[in-house]
Enzyme design. Sequence first.
Site, PDB file in Angstrom:
ATOM      1  N   ASP A 182       0.810  -1.215   0.000  1.00  0.00           N
ATOM      2  CA  ASP A 182       0.000   0.000   0.000  1.00  0.00           C
ATOM      3  C   ASP A 182       0.846   1.268   0.000  1.00  0.00           C
ATOM      4  O   ASP A 182       1.828   1.363   0.744  1.00  0.00           O
ATOM      5  CB  ASP A 182      -0.881   0.073   1.253  1.00  0.00           C
ATOM      6  CG  ASP A 182      -1.753  -1.130   1.467  1.00  0.00           C
ATOM      7  OD1 ASP A 182      -1.851  -1.968   0.558  1.00  0.00           O
ATOM      8  OD2 ASP A 182      -2.340  -1.231   2.564  1.00  0.00           O
ATOM      9  N   GLN A 236       4.171   0.397   2.107  1.00  0.00           N
ATOM     10  CA  GLN A 236       4.400  -0.841   2.824  1.00  0.00           C
ATOM     11  C   GLN A 236       5.541  -1.602   2.153  1.00  0.00           C
ATOM     12  O   GLN A 236       5.566  -1.766   0.920  1.00  0.00           O
ATOM     13  CB  GLN A 236       3.137  -1.690   2.842  1.00  0.00           C
ATOM     14  CG  GLN A 236       1.996  -1.099   3.668  1.00  0.00           C
ATOM     15  CD  GLN A 236       2.257  -1.226   5.157  1.00  0.00           C
ATOM     16  OE1 GLN A 236       2.066  -2.278   5.746  1.00  0.00           O
ATOM     17  NE2 GLN A 236       2.692  -0.128   5.769  1.00  0.00           N
ATOM     18  N   TRP A 249       1.930  -0.896   9.975  1.00  0.00           N
ATOM     19  CA  TRP A 249       0.962  -1.019   8.894  1.00  0.00           C
ATOM     20  C   TRP A 249       0.574   0.352   8.346  1.00  0.00           C
ATOM     21  O   TRP A 249       1.204   1.355   8.649  1.00  0.00           O
ATOM     22  CB  TRP A 249      -0.243  -1.823   9.379  1.00  0.00           C
ATOM     23  CG  TRP A 249       0.079  -3.268   9.627  1.00  0.00           C
ATOM     24  CD1 TRP A 249       1.319  -3.871   9.597  1.00  0.00           C
ATOM     25  CD2 TRP A 249      -0.842  -4.306   9.966  1.00  0.00           C
ATOM     26  NE1 TRP A 249       1.220  -5.208   9.876  1.00  0.00           N
ATOM     27  CE2 TRP A 249      -0.085  -5.513  10.112  1.00  0.00           C
ATOM     28  CE3 TRP A 249      -2.213  -4.357  10.158  1.00  0.00           C
ATOM     29  CZ2 TRP A 249      -0.692  -6.741  10.432  1.00  0.00           C
ATOM     30  CZ3 TRP A 249      -2.810  -5.576  10.484  1.00  0.00           C
ATOM     31  CH2 TRP A 249      -2.055  -6.748  10.613  1.00  0.00           C
ATOM     32  N   SER A 250      -0.505   0.413   7.595  1.00  0.00           N
ATOM     33  CA  SER A 250      -0.825   1.599   6.809  1.00  0.00           C
ATOM     34  C   SER A 250      -1.243   2.797   7.665  1.00  0.00           C
ATOM     35  O   SER A 250      -1.665   2.652   8.813  1.00  0.00           O
ATOM     36  CB  SER A 250      -1.926   1.278   5.808  1.00  0.00           C
ATOM     37  OG  SER A 250      -1.454   0.403   4.814  1.00  0.00           O
ATOM     38  N   ASP A 299      -5.413   1.429  10.353  1.00  0.00           N
ATOM     39  CA  ASP A 299      -5.155   2.195   9.129  1.00  0.00           C
ATOM     40  C   ASP A 299      -5.657   3.637   9.229  1.00  0.00           C
ATOM     41  O   ASP A 299      -6.576   4.045   8.498  1.00  0.00           O
ATOM     42  CB  ASP A 299      -5.825   1.513   7.937  1.00  0.00           C
ATOM     43  CG  ASP A 299      -5.126   0.244   7.492  1.00  0.00           C
ATOM     44  OD1 ASP A 299      -4.166  -0.164   8.162  1.00  0.00           O
ATOM     45  OD2 ASP A 299      -5.551  -0.337   6.485  1.00  0.00           O
TER      46      ASP A 299
END
Length: 483
Positions: free
Chosen positions: A35, A51, A97-98, A153
Amino acid sequence: MSSPVEQIPPHRKPIGSDPYRPLYHFSPPANYLGDPNGTIFWKGKYHLFYQYNPDGAFDNSRRMHWGHAVSTDLVHWDDLPIALTPTPGGPDRSGCWSGGAVNNNGVPTLIYYGHPEGNCIAMGDDELITWEKHPANPVIPYPPDGDSWRPFDPCAWWEGDRWYSISGGKLEGIGDTAFLCRSKDLIHWEYMHPFYISELDKAPESDCAVPDFFPLGDRHVLLFASHDRGVQYYIGDYADYRFYPKHHGRMNFGDFGVESGHLCAGFTLLDGRNRRIFFGWIPEGRRETVQRAAGWAGVMSLPRVLSLSDAGTLEVEPVPELTVLRRNHRQLSNLRMSPDTSIALDEVGGECLEILATFDPGDANALGVKVCCSPDDDEQTLLFYSPGDKCLVLDADRSSVNPDVVSRGVQRGPLELAAHEFLTLHIFIDRSVIEIFANNRQCLTKRIYPARQDSRDVHLFARGGTAKLKSIDVWDLAAIWDA
């Protein structure tokens, strides 16, 4: 002049010589790209975070880092050091993570989901090279058991005298949603309420991941990805800290996954010219075992400009900065396309092309372009407009004879031309990537893998009636990696 592969910096050459490695789409020097995250325009430069798995060309959520690249023109990119790394024993020990990026009173700040404990922040220096995670992380931890919301996220924005952040998620039995929190300092947060309720009563999205919320024209847009269908968006109204979706659209018309070869996640930034610039993750369409052996996996889409039409619908077009890559211009015009025939365009083919073609659809049932064709049509990818279905179509069923390719199929994106409106197809081919824009109102994205070295031809075709090519311009496109 050196060849495109010779223009790639030395650390890219071993995999740059891979015939499927795109030459003008961004990808990291090696390993896995996922991402786009935290895209931001900072002091005249475009920063792209993403990512990244430094261990190899495969998805491993527990090893996700944030890769980082920078550009002054949205075309040529410089690799920067990894921005975020999981901290052993920390709240993000199983992956960074995002998330997004904000300007916190002159301090660049990343907000991201730290697995497994919650949303975290990190502050950067003025060059966005060195990042320091806040000791209070996770600043948005998981709520007590029984609460229906969760951190995940995040993206954030400043409004009035406070920060607001949404976390992507879902409501059981209802569908996709996001959860709104607010803060005065990015450190101490309070949960408010679900940010929106999906109005896709009959077919809600599975979830809202990688959300990106922003104003566009006189409306607001929530860009997100579902883990079933990839990149989606809502256009709607924003009032009293709630978002009211009025229109749902898709930017991906295939499935989701690391072998899908489709547009699976996106994120945007607002640049110094007040343009909303979109970046999208396009994973591979080959078997994961082949990706690992290749040493690289995943590319970014070309940067796209998003805007609203006078009718309030989403418009999308490639950034004009890409014209700097054009070489060897060829042009044809005023060709009659007879029913059920194919016209080969001599001296037009290649593996890294930009094609800009305008057609009068006439009474044809389908009209468009075949690309990456072998002389015997054993390999070909069809890009066309279907007036009866009111769809832009990308047919990759015969794009490759390579048995390692698992993503084929047909994508259909809604596109309706007005009476007497010409069809304009803007096509980008970059070895194993195709992006096709139609009338700035629709775009389809796909990974293809022609196996034959002679699958380079371009044909025009019409079915069921007569159409006319008004004009076609073709350019070879140069590699983006400077020597």
